[in-house]
Design a protein around this motif. Structure first.
Motif, short mmCIF file in Angstrom:
data_model
loop_
_atom_site.label_atom_id
_atom_site.label_comp_id
_atom_site.label_asym_id
_atom_site.label_seq_id
_atom_site.Cartn_x
_atom_site.Cartn_y
_atom_site.Cartn_z
N LYS A 43 2.37 4.67 -1.66
CA LYS A 43 1.78 5.59 -2.64
C LYS A 43 2.73 6.69 -3.11
CE LYS A 43 -1.73 6.90 -0.13
NZ LYS A 43 -3.01 7.56 0.23
N GLY B 268 0.78 -1.22 0.00
CA GLY B 268 0.00 0.00 0.00
C GLY B 268 0.81 1.28 0.00
N ARG C 97 -4.51 6.21 8.67
CA ARG C 97 -5.03 5.27 7.66
C ARG C 97 -4.57 5.65 6.25
NH1 ARG C 97 -8.37 1.09 7.43
NH2 ARG C 97 -9.86 0.82 5.73
N GLY C 98 -3.78 4.78 5.65
CA GLY C 98 -3.31 5.01 4.29
C GLY C 98 -2.02 5.80 4.20
N SER D 112 0.75 -3.67 6.25
CA SER D 112 0.26 -2.43 5.64
C SER D 112 -0.11 -1.44 6.73
CB SER D 112 -0.95 -2.71 4.74
OG SER D 112 -1.37 -1.52 4.10
N SER D 113 -1.25 -1.63 7.39
CA SER D 113 -1.68 -0.66 8.41
C SER D 113 -0.73 -0.60 9.59
CB SER D 113 -3.10 -1.02 8.90
OG SER D 113 -3.11 -2.29 9.52
N GLU E 241 1.73 2.41 9.51
CA GLU E 241 1.11 3.68 9.14
C GLU E 241 0.95 4.60 10.34
OE1 GLU E 241 -1.52 2.26 5.26
OE2 GLU E 241 -2.55 2.56 7.17
N SER F 191 -9.94 1.49 -1.41
CA SER F 191 -8.87 1.50 -0.42
C SER F 191 -8.23 2.88 -0.32
CB SER F 191 -7.79 0.47 -0.80
OG SER F 191 -6.66 0.62 0.03
N PRO F 192 -7.89 3.31 0.90
CA PRO F 192 -7.16 4.58 1.05
C PRO F 192 -5.73 4.49 0.54
CG PRO F 192 -7.30 3.46 3.16
CD PRO F 192 -8.15 2.67 2.21
N ARG F 193 -5.32 3.30 0.15
CA ARG F 193 -3.96 3.09 -0.35
C ARG F 193 -3.93 2.91 -1.87
NH1 ARG F 193 -5.48 -0.01 3.98
NH2 ARG F 193 -4.56 0.69 5.95
N SER F 194 -5.05 3.12 -2.51
CA SER F 194 -5.15 2.89 -3.94
C SER F 194 -4.34 3.90 -4.74
CB SER F 194 -6.61 2.96 -4.39
OG SER F 194 -6.74 2.66 -5.76
#
Length: 218
Positions: free
Chosen positions: A12, A10, A196-197, A189-190, A193, A36-39
């Motif tokens: 970015k 995730g 979120r994202g 992923s999370s 962080e 997804s906030p990671r898109s």
């Protein structure tokens, strides 16, 4: 003993990719799922992939993506591995693997032993499993929810293909997760962080250090 592969999913932006590369991540995941906030977009993903190509394995995370869309994504991004994180059937996995001539990693949600048993049906059509906690009932995002499952479900399980452990991992618990499950690889992923994202380079570094430290103790 070879070291435990780590996937950071995730990402970015180039700064976070550089942090993951510096920490030694063997795989970096790009998310192609609009909810997804990671898109990331195809244009962004292609740029990020070019930035890290040859330095790590590029994983494209797809959720029930139509084959035509996947074909466009593969052409533009040229990922090394395709991660199918939706409800893809064994037939779909086999089709994706053959059509794109790339390793397929199938993510499967786990909440009980039967979920591990169900994975065996995919053994002949994928290259790696990814076991993640099942999402909350009110969630429309299949992964990256920061939820863990019972790691003992994987202990001594003889799977037909290698797997990665995911779900609720962070620097404080990954060593325990590796010890309890016996997982040969991990995905986060999370757990790295700040919100979120939004990835945190210090948390990425701490996670990799925790994995390496756990490996040295084995």
């Amino acid at each position: 003993m070879s070291r435990i592969p780590v996937k950071i999913c995730g990402l970015k932006d180039e700064a976070m990719i550089d942090a993951a590369l510096e920490a030694g991540a063997e795989m970096i995941g790009l998310v192609f799922f609009a909810k997804s906030p990671r898109s990331v977009s195809l244009v962004e993903a292609a740029r990020l992939a070019d930035h890290m190509r040859g330095k790590t394995q590029i994983v494209a995370l797809c959720v029930d993506m139509p084959l035509a869309d996947m074909e466009q994504m593969v052409a533009q991004v040229q990922p090394d591995i395709l991660q199918l994180h939706g409800t893809e059937s064994t037939e779909t996995c086999a089709q994706v693997r053959e059509r794109f001539s790339r390793p397929v990693m199938k993510a499967l949600g786990v909440s009980c032993a039967a979920d591990i048993e169900a994975a065996f049906a995919y053994g002949d059509v994928i290259d790696r499993f990814l076991f993640d906690a099942k999402p909350p009932k009110n969630s429309d995002i299949p992964g990256g929810n920061g939820i863990r499952f019972d790691w003992t479900l994987l202990r001594d399980t003889k799977l037909p293909k290698p797997y990665m452990l995911s779900g609720g991992l962070d620097a404080s618990n990954v060593a325990e997760a590796l010890r309890v499950s016996g997982a040969p690889a991990v995905d986060v992923s999370s757990g790295v962080e700040s919100s979120r994202g939004v990835k945190d380079p210090a948390k990425i570094s701490a996670f990799l250090r925790a994995v390496r430290g756990a490996h040295m103790q084995d």
